[in-house]
Design a protein around this motif. Structure first.
Motif, PDB file in Angstrom:
ATOM      1  N   ASN A 187      -1.379  -7.377  15.285  1.00 17.98           N
ATOM      2  CA  ASN A 187      -2.016  -6.298  14.513  1.00 17.98           C
ATOM      3  C   ASN A 187      -1.165  -5.871  13.335  1.00 17.98           C
ATOM      4  N   GLY A 188      -1.823  -5.707  12.225  1.00 18.21           N
ATOM      5  CA  GLY A 188      -1.122  -5.152  11.070  1.00 18.21           C
ATOM      6  C   GLY A 188      -0.134  -6.100  10.434  1.00 18.21           C
ATOM      7  N   ALA A 189      -0.225  -7.404  10.775  1.00 20.23           N
ATOM      8  CA  ALA A 189       0.726  -8.364  10.231  1.00 20.23           C
ATOM      9  C   ALA A 189       0.461  -8.641   8.755  1.00 20.23           C
ATOM     10  N   GLY A 190      -0.768  -8.409   8.335  1.00 19.77           N
ATOM     11  CA  GLY A 190      -1.107  -8.674   6.943  1.00 19.77           C
ATOM     12  C   GLY A 190      -2.106  -9.803   6.779  1.00 19.77           C
ATOM     13  N   LYS A 191      -2.760 -10.196   7.850  1.00 14.30           N
ATOM     14  CA  LYS A 191      -3.704 -11.318   7.791  1.00 14.30           C
ATOM     15  C   LYS A 191      -4.908 -10.981   6.914  1.00 14.30           C
ATOM     16  N   THR A 192      -5.548  -9.844   7.221  1.00 10.15           N
ATOM     17  CA  THR A 192      -6.739  -9.475   6.462  1.00 10.15           C
ATOM     18  C   THR A 192      -6.390  -9.186   5.002  1.00 10.15           C
ATOM     19  N   THR A 193      -5.264  -8.534   4.791  1.00 10.14           N
ATOM     20  CA  THR A 193      -4.845  -8.250   3.424  1.00 10.14           C
ATOM     21  C   THR A 193      -4.683  -9.552   2.637  1.00 10.14           C
ATOM     22  N   PHE A 236       0.887  -1.168   0.000  1.00 10.83           N
ATOM     23  CA  PHE A 236       0.000   0.000   0.000  1.00 10.83           C
ATOM     24  C   PHE A 236       0.917   1.207   0.000  1.00 10.83           C
ATOM     25  N   LYS A 240      -8.205  -2.117  21.027  1.00 13.16           N
ATOM     26  CA  LYS A 240      -8.776  -1.807  19.723  1.00 13.16           C
ATOM     27  C   LYS A 240     -10.196  -2.354  19.627  1.00 13.16           C
ATOM     28  N   GLU A 290     -10.475 -13.569  12.202  1.00 15.07           N
ATOM     29  CA  GLU A 290     -10.592 -13.261  13.631  1.00 15.07           C
ATOM     30  C   GLU A 290     -12.016 -13.473  14.152  1.00 15.07           C
ATOM     31  N   LYS A 348      -4.669  -5.437  21.141  1.00 16.96           N
ATOM     32  CA  LYS A 348      -5.820  -5.881  20.373  1.00 16.96           C
ATOM     33  C   LYS A 348      -7.119  -5.613  21.129  1.00 16.96           C
TER      34      LYS A 348
HETATM   35  N1  LIG Z   1      -6.624  -0.335   2.161  1.00 19.67           N
HETATM   36  C1  LIG Z   1      -5.456  -0.103   2.764  1.00 19.67           C
HETATM   37  N2  LIG Z   1      -4.753   1.011   2.495  1.00 19.67           N
HETATM   38  C2  LIG Z   1      -3.572   1.257   3.088  1.00 19.67           C
HETATM   39  N3  LIG Z   1      -2.999   0.442   3.970  1.00 19.67           N
HETATM   40  C3  LIG Z   1      -3.630  -0.688   4.293  1.00 19.67           C
HETATM   41  C4  LIG Z   1      -4.898  -1.019   3.709  1.00 19.67           C
HETATM   42  N4  LIG Z   1      -5.295  -2.215   4.215  1.00 19.67           N
HETATM   43  C5  LIG Z   1      -4.328  -2.592   5.075  1.00 19.67           C
HETATM   44  N5  LIG Z   1      -3.335  -1.687   5.127  1.00 19.67           N
HETATM   45  C6  LIG Z   1      -2.098  -1.791   5.938  1.00 19.67           C
HETATM   46  O1  LIG Z   1      -1.525  -3.037   5.690  1.00 19.67           O
HETATM   47  C7  LIG Z   1      -1.001  -3.611   6.881  1.00 19.67           C
HETATM   48  C8  LIG Z   1      -1.615  -4.971   7.086  1.00 19.67           C
HETATM   49  O2  LIG Z   1      -2.974  -4.796   7.444  1.00 19.67           O
HETATM   50  P1  LIG Z   1      -3.958  -5.991   7.714  1.00 19.67           P
HETATM   51  O3  LIG Z   1      -5.300  -5.409   7.907  1.00 19.67           O
HETATM   52  O4  LIG Z   1      -3.793  -6.996   6.651  1.00 19.67           O
HETATM   53  O5  LIG Z   1      -3.405  -6.570   9.076  1.00 19.67           O
HETATM   54  P2  LIG Z   1      -4.044  -7.670  10.012  1.00 19.67           P
HETATM   55  O6  LIG Z   1      -3.010  -8.704  10.225  1.00 19.67           O
HETATM   56  O7  LIG Z   1      -5.340  -8.122   9.490  1.00 19.67           O
HETATM   57  O8  LIG Z   1      -4.236  -6.848  11.346  1.00 19.67           O
HETATM   58  P3  LIG Z   1      -5.423  -6.863  12.408  1.00 19.67           P
HETATM   59  O9  LIG Z   1      -5.067  -7.904  13.413  1.00 19.67           O
HETATM   60  O10 LIG Z   1      -5.375  -5.501  12.991  1.00 19.67           O
HETATM   61  O11 LIG Z   1      -6.700  -7.137  11.696  1.00 19.67           O
HETATM   62  C9  LIG Z   1      -1.324  -2.622   7.980  1.00 19.67           C
HETATM   63  O12 LIG Z   1      -0.168  -1.875   8.240  1.00 19.67           O
HETATM   64  C10 LIG Z   1      -2.399  -1.764   7.414  1.00 19.67           C
HETATM   65  O13 LIG Z   1      -2.312  -0.471   7.912  1.00 19.67           O
END
Ligand SMILES: Nc1ncnc2c1ncn2[C@@H]1O[C@H](COP(=O)(O)OP(=O)(O)OP(=O)(O)O)[C@@H](O)[C@H]1O
Ligand SMILES: [Mg+2]
Lengths: 333, 245
Positions: free
Chosen positions: A48-54, A23, A329, A170, A326
């Motif tokens: 948090n922010g590890a990239g799981k949701t992405t 991003f 949040k 999650e 977490k």
């Molecule tokens: N649409 C977006 N635009 C910019 N940055 C993004 C976007 N989506 C995710 N990110 C960034 O990418 C990184 C990974 O985010 P992601 O949501 O995948 O983490 P996660 O492991 O799911 O965390 P969480 O436990 O908080 O859900 C984070 O630093 C987040 O800020």
């Protein structure tokens, strides 16, 4: 169900190679590789922010990978995830059903999105409400559900079309302990009945209890992928003890280390150390030694080795810090 | 087949959840009535002016009926994330966006009935070419729905969608020849008129209702259809670019 399992066990429903996503300049997912095998419950564990949701978004079609390949159910979905969307069930980290529709109507609508004929939809929605303990609430508007009920209905909506692979992002974050336990039970039941599940979580105990295999993800990279049994093996052969006392741990650690050379000692907090050894720990001797240094031992407790220890070792992340962050949040939302 | 079950149920769901809700229905009725009354009184003329006012009132009813709906069915659902559910369903993006807009198109076209029925009681509409009015109303509904879609996809908040669409809608009342001929506009505004799809739709209606169109009807039909296709394609591209990150 059991027959033919050995064949299908080797078949990977999800195959991901060198998958990356940025991003702007921030790398959210960095060249990750993993497979999810048919019938397994695969955990994606990270802070948090590890990239799981992405990662889930890229697999399901809400985000475009910058590079790498994705195959789902044998179909190449890197460019066009639509091809395999009928195979996937997706439960996002926040409930995203329609607040103005009833629970029952929400389920029927989701089934229709996957092309299920009307008769079948009605039956299936009724069954799922029953299974998930939401029968009474079925005719109430989704907007009025409690958090736990919302999460349950969102999971029901995710499996309504009998997906080949279920993505759970999650599933127990932000809900109370009792509901979380129910949901874990539901997940375990689904898995037992043959659903392949990809689950992200930051709860280590949850991953340990539910998953067969786990990938640790930190800052967009997978640092290890291993079965829970294999992960636990090295610590299970260890003896671990937590000792609390009324003095600064730093000074004591040095003294202890020179006296007891066959054990590893780590300071945990101001007045607490953690002792690990291949042989049973001689608690009495340790306590006496500490008291000789002028401190009072308040507690000495044997710990059962858990995945938490492995996680800390592999990722270098303190588990409590991750959990607290977490919860803060989750509590706000 | 599976895609069509999804398509149809998306329309049905939007109908039940949004369009057929009492506030929307009454809004759809009151609005055209208010416009009709206003212009009728303003013009100060008798019943004989109704046929020349009718095209403008029809167009305005359709325009406002459709554009305001997209802020809800698209922007609101994007905001509360339920739109993701649709993006994740095995239905092509084209069909999905058609489903999300069809409801608004029919709702908008139905709005046109209100001034038509009112006018029927008040004036002699025997020389109206209904077979031309019908497709024109439909195309105006499609064009303004897709304009609403374009707006809904460009913003992220519902209030932004409302504001942004008013930014288009109110000037269109004056620029598209609904009540005042385009010829009477200042010269520098005229090019703007021809950039707006409603101009062509309104021209067809003027032609069909009282025979005073300024361009050949065939050309009008062609141009408004072109606008519909262009707006839809741009919106699709925007969804693809902005919502699949
Ligand atoms: N649409 C977006 N635009 C910019 N940055 C993004 C976007 N989506 C995710 N990110 C960034 O990418 C990184 C990974 O985010 P992601 O949501 O995948 O983490 P996660 O492991 O799911 O965390 P969480 O436990 O908080 O859900 C984070 O630093 C987040 O800020
Ligand atoms: Mg996440």
């Amino acid at each position: 169900m059991e027959t033919g399992k050995s064949d299908s066990e080797h078949f990977s429903i999800v195959e991901v190679a060198e998958l990356s996503k940025k991003f702007d300049k921030m790398t959210a997912v960095d060249k990750i590789c993993f497979n999810v095998r048919q019938g397994e419950l695969f955990g994606f564990l990270g802070p948090n922010g590890a990239g799981k949701t992405t990662t889930i978004n890229m697999l399901t079609g809400l985000a475009r990978p910058d590079s790498g390949t994705i195959r789902i159910g044998g179909l190449d979905c890197t460019e066009n995830p639509k091809k395999a969307q009928h195979l996937m069930g997706i439960v996002p980290d926040e409930s995203n059903l329609y607040p103005e529709l009833s629970g029952f109507d929400n389920l029927c609508f989701c089934a229709a999105l996957y092309g299920m004929p009307k008769k079948e939809r009605l039956v299936r929605a009724g069954e799922l409400l029953e299974t998930f303990g939401l029968k009474e609430a079925g005719n109430r508007k989704f907007g009025g559900y409690s958090k736990g009920m919302k999460r349950k209905l969102t999971i029901a909506a995710g499996i309504i079309h009998y997906p080949k692979i279920l993505f759970l992002d999650e599933p127990t974050t932000g809900i109370d302990v009792a509901s979380a336990r129910q949901i874990r039970q539901l997940i375990a039941d689904l898995h037992r009945d043959g659903t392949t599940i990809f689950l992200t979580t930051h709860y280590i105990e949850e991953a340990e209890r539910l998953c067969g295999r786990i990938a640790f993800i930190v800052k967009g990279r997978i640092v290890q992928t291993e079965t829970v049994a294999n992960l636990l093996q090295p610590v299970q052969e260890k003896h671990i003890m937590l000792i609390s006392f009324s003095a600064s741990a730093k000074d004591i650690v040095k003294e202890l280390a020179s006296e007891f050379r066959d054990i590893q000692i780590y300071p945990v907090s101001a007045g607490q150390i953690r002792v690990e050894s291949e042989k049973p720990v001689r608690a009495g001797a340790l306590a006496r030694f500490i008291e000789d240094q002028g401190a009072e031992v308040t507690e000495a407790r044997k710990l059962n080795p858990s995945l938490e220890d492995i996680f800390v070792r592999i990722t270098g992340i303190e588990v409590n810090a991750m959990k607290n962050e977490k919860e803060k949040k989750g509590g706000n939302s | 087949m599976r895609q069509w079950i999804a398509f149809w149920n998306i329309i049905l769901k939007d109908m039940r959840a949004y369009y057929l809700k009492p506030p929307n229905i009454s809004w759809g009725l009151i609005f055209p009535v208010a416009w009709t009354g206003m212009f009728f009184i303003k013009s100060g003329s008798g019943k004989e002016s109704i046929p020349s006012l009718l095209p403008g009132v029809i167009a305005i009813s359709v325009l406002f009926g459709t554009t305001s709906m997209l802020a809800v069915t698209v922007t609101f659902e994007k905001k509360n994330r339920s739109f993701e559910r649709l993006l994740l369903a095995p239905i092509s993006l084209e069909l999905l966006m058609l489903a999300k807009t069809s409801g608004a198109i029919f709702f908008g076209a139905a709005n046109a009935l209100v001034p038509v029925i009112l006018a029927m009681f008040l004036a002699d509409l025997s020389q109206v070419a209904w077979m031309t009015v019908l497709p024109a109303v439909f195309l105006i509904a499609v064009a303004s729905t897709f304009l609403g879609l374009f707006i809904a996809v460009s913003v992220s908040e519902v209030f932004e969608a409302q504001t942004f669409s008013n930014f288009f809608r109110f000037p269109m009342i004056f620029l598209c020849g609904l009540f005042f001929p385009i010829d009477s506009l200042p010269i520098f505004l005229k090019p703007l008129s021809y950039l707006l799809p409603l101009t062509y739709g309104a021209d067809i209606l003027h032609g069909a209702v009282h025979g005073k169109n300024i361009m050949p009807l065939g050309l009008d039909f062609l141009l408004i259809t072109g606008f519909c296709i262009a707006l839809f394609c741009i919106s699709l591209r925007n969804v693809n670019r902005k919502w699949i990150v």
